[in-house]
Design an enzyme around this catalytic site. Structure first.
Site, PDB file in Angstrom:
ATOM      1  N   SER A   1       8.841 141.142 -16.863  1.00 15.73           N
ATOM      2  CA  SER A   1      10.135 140.950 -16.232  1.00 15.73           C
ATOM      3  C   SER A   1      10.993 139.982 -17.055  1.00 15.73           C
ATOM      4  O   SER A   1      11.210 140.207 -18.235  1.00 15.73           O
ATOM      5  CB  SER A   1       9.934 140.457 -14.796  1.00 15.73           C
ATOM      6  OG  SER A   1      11.126 140.549 -14.057  1.00 15.73           O
TER       7      SER A   1
ATOM      8  N   ASP B   1       9.655 146.889 -12.620  1.00 20.57           N
ATOM      9  CA  ASP B   1       9.174 145.550 -12.983  1.00 20.57           C
ATOM     10  C   ASP B   1       7.649 145.489 -13.071  1.00 20.57           C
ATOM     11  O   ASP B   1       6.933 145.903 -12.160  1.00 20.57           O
ATOM     12  CB  ASP B   1       9.660 144.560 -11.931  1.00 20.57           C
ATOM     13  CG  ASP B   1       9.552 143.111 -12.361  1.00 20.57           C
ATOM     14  OD1 ASP B   1       8.452 142.701 -12.759  1.00 20.57           O
ATOM     15  OD2 ASP B   1      10.569 142.406 -12.294  1.00 20.57           O
TER      16      ASP B   1
END
Length: 344
Positions: free
Chosen positions: A40, A153
């Site tokens: 991320s 993510d």
């Protein structure tokens, strides 16, 4: 003392800016970052660092005020609140078109393949696409489609990707966990911003939020919070302390018999939970990441673990780059002082 390190940068939304301060402190002390794995925001900061553009990136994000951040919010009504084209378009301008295999150091970005329900490691191919996929925070950024795969993510499965660097030929593994729950007395430094600009930002962002189907509706006999005549538009960047910094809503509440009071005599308003579906999803996501990070740390303990408390800011507060960078540097300094003081 060993200086050659493998750096692991975890996920945690806006707290990912703290990674920049950590990297700066590591370099100041003479540590050589020989490889990076990130998830991320950790993948974004790590990728930009590996491309040699971290200074440019920092200059850009520290120059952003509230309205600049608002201009980067390209609202989406499908599979995410924000398309992310403006944000990642700017990152592409900073980094350029470069493949992972052409970076100066080995790099891994971790994403989640929802289609096949598995973790994906990007260790070659387009750096920009790898960062974008790894940072596709569910409910916030729209997913990345790669063929038949829907990528989101990496924190969904691996918020602290230590495994990709375990086999690296480095002296130390340094991991930065952005989801720590310890109660060490760290807080963001105060960096003043013009109040008029902040007010304008909040109003504009609230206007956008009112067009999204995320706001919690009052149902049945549920009463609005004190000071609320009607449901207010959702503002994901506005935290509780900035929304009501002096407890003005509580102070303005009509007193009811038996209502609990604080030490100052103000009426205490019960926290009714997340204010929107988006807020609910992301709070749930953070709880999951915190638990998963602990499993990853227990399974593959790093030599140095730098813990950034998740309570220092909310997941969405991307306009707090200067504060978070400074905090990352402070926490890294304290952690490395302890490690080096032990004579290792």
């Amino acid at each position: 003392m060993s200086k050659r390190i493998a750096l692991v940068l975890g996920s945690g939304g806006a707290r990912g800016y703290a990674h920049i301060g950590v990297i700066e402190e590591l370099e100041r002390r003479g540590y050589e970052i020989a490889c990076i794995a990130g998830c991320s925001m950790g993948a974004v900061v790590g990728g930009i660092y590996a491309a040699g553009k971290l200074g440019h990136y920092r200059d850009w994000i520290e120059s952003l005020d509230y309205l600049d951040v608002l201009r980067l919010v390209d609202v989406s009504f499908r599979l995410g609140a924000i398309r992310g084209e403006k944000v990642f378009g700017q990152i592409r301008e900073i980094v350029g078109d470069i493949n992972i295999e052409d970076l100066a150091i080995p790099y891994t970005a971790v994403a989640t393949d929802l289609t096949n329900q598995q973790e994906i490691w990007f260790q070659e191919g387009c750096l920009h696409q790898a960062m974008r996929a790894s940072a596709a925070i569910p409910s916030l950024f729209t997913p990345v489609m790669q063929g038949s795969r829907m990528l989101v993510d990496g924190g969904l499965l691996n918020p602290l990707p230590i495994v990709p660097v375990v086999s690296s030929h480095c002296d130390l593994i340094v991991a930065v966990n952005l989801n720590a729950t310890h109660q060490q007395p760290y807080s963001l430094p105060v960096i003043e911003r013009p109040p008029a600009v902040k007010k304008r930002f909040d109003l504009l962002l609230g206007s956008i939020g009112s067009r999204l189907p995320f706001r919690r509706r009052l149902e049945g006999n549920e009463q609005p919070l004190a000071g609320e005549d009607q449901p207010q538009p959702f503002n994901p960047w506005l935290n509780e302390s900035s929304a009501d910094p002096q407890g003005q809503q509580a102070a303005a509440a009509p007193e009811k018999p038996g209502a609990p009071k604080s030490a100052t005599g103000a009426i205490v308003i019960d926290n009714v939970g997340p204010a929107s579906l988006l807020d609910l999803i992301n709070q749930s996501f953070e709880v999951m990441q915190t638990s998963l990070a602990q499993y990853k740390i227990a399974g593959y303990p790093p030599d140095i673990l730098i813990n950034v408390p998740k309570r220092v800011c909310r997941f969405f507060e991307f306009y707090k780059a200067p504060e978070l960078i400074a905090l990352g540097r402070q926490i890294a300094r304290d952690t490395l002082d302890r490690y080096e003081g032990e004579g290792r």
